[in-house]
Scaffold this motif. Structure first.
Motif, PDB file in Angstrom:
ATOM      1  N   CYS A  17      27.427  35.841  37.048  1.00 48.86           N
ATOM      2  CA  CYS A  17      27.872  35.970  35.664  1.00 48.86           C
ATOM      3  C   CYS A  17      28.777  34.813  35.271  1.00 48.86           C
ATOM      4  O   CYS A  17      29.095  34.670  34.093  1.00 48.86           O
ATOM      5  N   LEU A  19      31.909  34.339  35.571  1.00 45.63           N
ATOM      6  CA  LEU A  19      33.272  34.590  35.110  1.00 45.63           C
ATOM      7  C   LEU A  19      34.273  33.796  35.944  1.00 45.63           C
ATOM      8  O   LEU A  19      35.227  33.237  35.411  1.00 45.63           O
ATOM      9  N   GLU A  22      34.525  30.245  34.894  1.00 51.23           N
ATOM     10  CA  GLU A  22      35.166  29.974  33.615  1.00 51.23           C
ATOM     11  C   GLU A  22      36.638  30.350  33.575  1.00 51.23           C
ATOM     12  O   GLU A  22      37.377  29.801  32.769  1.00 51.23           O
ATOM     13  N   VAL A  23      37.063  31.317  34.418  1.00 47.51           N
ATOM     14  CA  VAL A  23      38.491  31.651  34.383  1.00 47.51           C
ATOM     15  C   VAL A  23      39.303  30.703  35.250  1.00 47.51           C
ATOM     16  O   VAL A  23      40.529  30.681  35.141  1.00 47.51           O
ATOM     17  N   ARG A  50      40.626  38.362  40.779  1.00 44.68           N
ATOM     18  CA  ARG A  50      41.082  39.429  39.882  1.00 44.68           C
ATOM     19  C   ARG A  50      40.044  39.742  38.813  1.00 44.68           C
ATOM     20  O   ARG A  50      39.866  40.902  38.432  1.00 44.68           O
ATOM     21  N   TYR A  51      39.365  38.730  38.288  1.00 42.98           N
ATOM     22  CA  TYR A  51      38.439  38.964  37.192  1.00 42.98           C
ATOM     23  C   TYR A  51      37.032  39.314  37.648  1.00 42.98           C
ATOM     24  O   TYR A  51      36.227  39.780  36.849  1.00 42.98           O
ATOM     25  N   CYS A  52      36.675  39.078  38.917  1.00 39.86           N
ATOM     26  CA  CYS A  52      35.302  39.311  39.368  1.00 39.86           C
ATOM     27  C   CYS A  52      34.970  40.801  39.275  1.00 39.86           C
ATOM     28  O   CYS A  52      35.618  41.631  39.901  1.00 39.86           O
ATOM     29  N   PRO A  53      33.977  41.204  38.482  1.00 39.36           N
ATOM     30  CA  PRO A  53      33.654  42.628  38.387  1.00 39.36           C
ATOM     31  C   PRO A  53      32.824  43.145  39.551  1.00 39.36           C
ATOM     32  O   PRO A  53      32.629  44.341  39.683  1.00 39.36           O
ATOM     33  N   ASP A  54      32.342  42.258  40.402  1.00 37.21           N
ATOM     34  CA  ASP A  54      31.422  42.648  41.469  1.00 37.21           C
ATOM     35  C   ASP A  54      32.026  42.561  42.868  1.00 37.21           C
ATOM     36  O   ASP A  54      31.296  42.704  43.841  1.00 37.21           O
TER      37      ASP A  54
ATOM     38  N   GLY B  21      28.366  40.242  34.496  1.00 40.51           N
ATOM     39  CA  GLY B  21      29.465  40.083  33.546  1.00 40.51           C
ATOM     40  C   GLY B  21      29.883  41.343  32.847  1.00 40.51           C
ATOM     41  O   GLY B  21      30.745  41.307  31.972  1.00 40.51           O
ATOM     42  N   ALA B  26      34.781  45.828  36.300  1.00 43.37           N
ATOM     43  CA  ALA B  26      36.222  45.616  36.296  1.00 43.37           C
ATOM     44  C   ALA B  26      36.971  46.937  36.167  1.00 43.37           C
ATOM     45  O   ALA B  26      38.009  47.142  36.815  1.00 43.37           O
ATOM     46  N   VAL B 174      39.539  44.634  29.057  1.00 41.15           N
ATOM     47  CA  VAL B 174      39.345  44.159  30.426  1.00 41.15           C
ATOM     48  C   VAL B 174      39.846  42.720  30.580  1.00 41.15           C
ATOM     49  O   VAL B 174      39.961  42.222  31.687  1.00 41.15           O
ATOM     50  N   TYR B 175      40.133  42.045  29.465  1.00 43.26           N
ATOM     51  CA  TYR B 175      40.628  40.672  29.574  1.00 43.26           C
ATOM     52  C   TYR B 175      42.130  40.649  29.847  1.00 43.26           C
ATOM     53  O   TYR B 175      42.593  39.878  30.672  1.00 43.26           O
ATOM     54  N   HIS B 176      42.900  41.523  29.174  1.00 39.49           N
ATOM     55  CA  HIS B 176      44.351  41.550  29.371  1.00 39.49           C
ATOM     56  C   HIS B 176      44.643  42.326  30.648  1.00 39.49           C
ATOM     57  O   HIS B 176      45.009  43.501  30.611  1.00 39.49           O
ATOM     58  N   LEU B 177      44.493  41.645  31.788  1.00 37.89           N
ATOM     59  CA  LEU B 177      44.366  42.344  33.064  1.00 37.89           C
ATOM     60  C   LEU B 177      45.665  43.024  33.499  1.00 37.89           C
ATOM     61  O   LEU B 177      45.639  44.156  33.987  1.00 37.89           O
ATOM     62  N   ASN B 178      46.806  42.370  33.307  1.00 40.47           N
ATOM     63  CA  ASN B 178      48.070  42.983  33.731  1.00 40.47           C
ATOM     64  C   ASN B 178      48.383  44.205  32.872  1.00 40.47           C
ATOM     65  O   ASN B 178      48.831  45.242  33.385  1.00 40.47           O
ATOM     66  N   ALA B 215      30.114  36.040  29.435  1.00 43.39           N
ATOM     67  CA  ALA B 215      31.099  37.115  29.339  1.00 43.39           C
ATOM     68  C   ALA B 215      32.478  36.558  29.031  1.00 43.39           C
ATOM     69  O   ALA B 215      33.274  37.192  28.335  1.00 43.39           O
ATOM     70  N   HIS B 216      32.760  35.357  29.521  1.00 41.66           N
ATOM     71  CA  HIS B 216      34.084  34.789  29.284  1.00 41.66           C
ATOM     72  C   HIS B 216      34.307  34.458  27.812  1.00 41.66           C
ATOM     73  O   HIS B 216      35.431  34.591  27.307  1.00 41.66           O
ATOM     74  N   PHE B 219      35.437  37.559  26.319  1.00 37.96           N
ATOM     75  CA  PHE B 219      36.845  37.797  26.659  1.00 37.96           C
ATOM     76  C   PHE B 219      37.761  37.032  25.717  1.00 37.96           C
ATOM     77  O   PHE B 219      38.793  37.540  25.267  1.00 37.96           O
TER      78      PHE B 219
END
Lengths: 66, 344
Positions: A17, A19, A22-23, A50-54, B21, B26, B174-178, B215-216, B219
């Motif tokens: 994906c 992510l 890109e992050v 932290r962002y990886c959904p998998d 994605g 998450a 899901v983007y504002h993770l904290n 997906a980003h 976000f």
């Protein structure tokens, strides 16, 4: 789990994906030939993990492998 | 970094079934992290999920899990909590299941306030069936059922679930993770019905139609749309992320006024004999008197004695001291009436 320079990448869990690519704030990750590859310069910010959904990418400990 | 949350996931079933994605991965990961952080295990936790993409979440949790019929996720969760109050019940479901098919159950479960935690994966679309407009789709969004833009306003869950205390409503993305992790933790420790509205991305079936490529990019769109509000809030406005909660106000019953009757000395009261007392039985316009523990009371204002010689087993004009032992009421009924004399 395929080891890269600072990250472990799980080939079967990953769905590409992009992510993590890109992050990454220093852009060391990239997709080449359908594989996540890593350049020098990881700052160990853990954003990709932290962002990886998998649960497909993990940052290794300082000492080496997890 | 602590990775012990993986004990709570069925890793042999991975990779999971959702699109690349997708935000549900998450949600699953962060809920597992928060549950592990609180020390909950498969011994005391149950995951309940409904129908839809997000309904698969309970199947990937290494917990006792229930996959319920469409929209009935909250009724099942409430039943489990009622039968086994020692279990921690978490509900993992989506906006289509919770707010459209199960919208009625959402209203009434929040009213009854059971101690369950609901994680709503709010991707603002019916994702599993191909991207139809749902109850949470923002106005003007192009979907396959609204190609000229959704004409109706979305359901305002923030207003619906915060109308009456006690409530706990958190909106996060899901983007504002904290902020996301903080909301999950606060909701799990809240005693009572807690609802976390997680705005999530559906890139394959919603995002591509809206013009996002990855997906980003979606976000980043969440980052532009929403802003976090700090502190305790009563309600959340449009496009605000935060926690709105209120505890039930304890209703203090008004203190009963105690009427103090001045003690009348026995000697100043008018003396009555039993024969004199017998004449005051209410007949012929005379007042109704009875004697109790040596005093004579005027029961003329009692509606039960009015106009008659007797009320059930009590007879007017008699000494009723012995009757109080067999009566279902106490002697305070006699003391309500004025004392007019003493028995000699």
């Amino acid at each position: 789990m395929k080891p890269r320079l600072h990250v472990l990448w799980n080939e079967t869990y990953c769905k590409r994906c992009l992510l993590c690519v890109e992050v990454c704030p220093v852009q060391v990750l990239s997709l080449e030939r359908n594989e996540i590859t890593e350049k020098e310069g990881c700052i160990r910010c853990y954003q990709c993990e932290r962002y990886c959904p998998d649960i497909a990418i993990e940052v290794m400990d300082e000492k080496g492998k997890e | 970094m602590d990775r012990s949350y993986k004990d709570l996931l069925k890793l042999r079933r991975f990779p999971h079934t959702w699109c690349p994605g997708c935000g549900i991965g998450a949600v699953l990961k962060n809920v597992a992290m928060a549950v592990k952080e609180l020390g909950w295990s498969d011994k005391n936790t149950v995951a309940v999920s409904g129908i839809g993409c997000s309904g698969r979440m309970s199947g990937y949790m290494n917990l006792d899990a229930v996959h319920t019929p469409h929209g009935r996720v909250l009724t099942s969760a409430e039943t489990i909590k009622t039968i086994r109050p020692d279990l921690n019940v978490i509900v993992l479901s989506g906006d289509g299941d919770l707010t459209s098919i199960g919208g009625n159950h959402l209203l009434h479960t929040s009213r009854r306030n059971p101690d369950i935690t609901v994680f709503c994966n709010d991707n603002e679309i019916y994702g599993l069936t191909g991207g139809q407009a749902g109850p949470t789709t923002p106005r003007g969004t192009k979907t396959i059922t609204s190609p000229r833009g959704e004409p109706y306003s979305p359901l305002r869950l923030g207003h619906l679930l915060t109308q009456q205390a006690p409530y706990f409503y958190a909106r996060t993305t899901v983007y504002h993770l904290n902020h996301f992790k903080k909301c999950i933790h606060e909701a799990l420790v809240w005693k009572g019905f807690s609802f976390v509205d997680i705005v999530s991305d559906c890139i394959e079936l919603n995002g591509r139609r809206l013009g996002f490529k990855t997906a980003h990019q979606m976000f980043k769109w969440f980052d532009e749309r929403f802003h976090i509000v700090e502190g305790e809030r009563d309600h959340l406005g449009e496009n605000e992320l935060g926690i709105a909660r209120a505890v039930e106000e304890e209703v203090v019953p008004p203190a009963e006024k105690v009427e103090e009757k001045p003690e009348i000395p026995m000697a100043s009261l008018k003396p009555f004999t039993l024969e004199e007392l017998h004449r005051f039985d209410g007949t012929g316009g005379k007042p109704i008197y009875i004697a109790y523990k040596g005093k004579v009371y005027d029961l003329s204002s009692s509606p039960l004695f009015q106009g008659e010689k007797r009320m059930r087993c009590h007879i007017a004009g008699k000494d009723l001291t012995k009757d109080i032992d067999v009566a279902p009421h106490g002697e305070d009924l006699v003391f309500k009436f004025p004392a007019v004399g003493r028995l000699v």
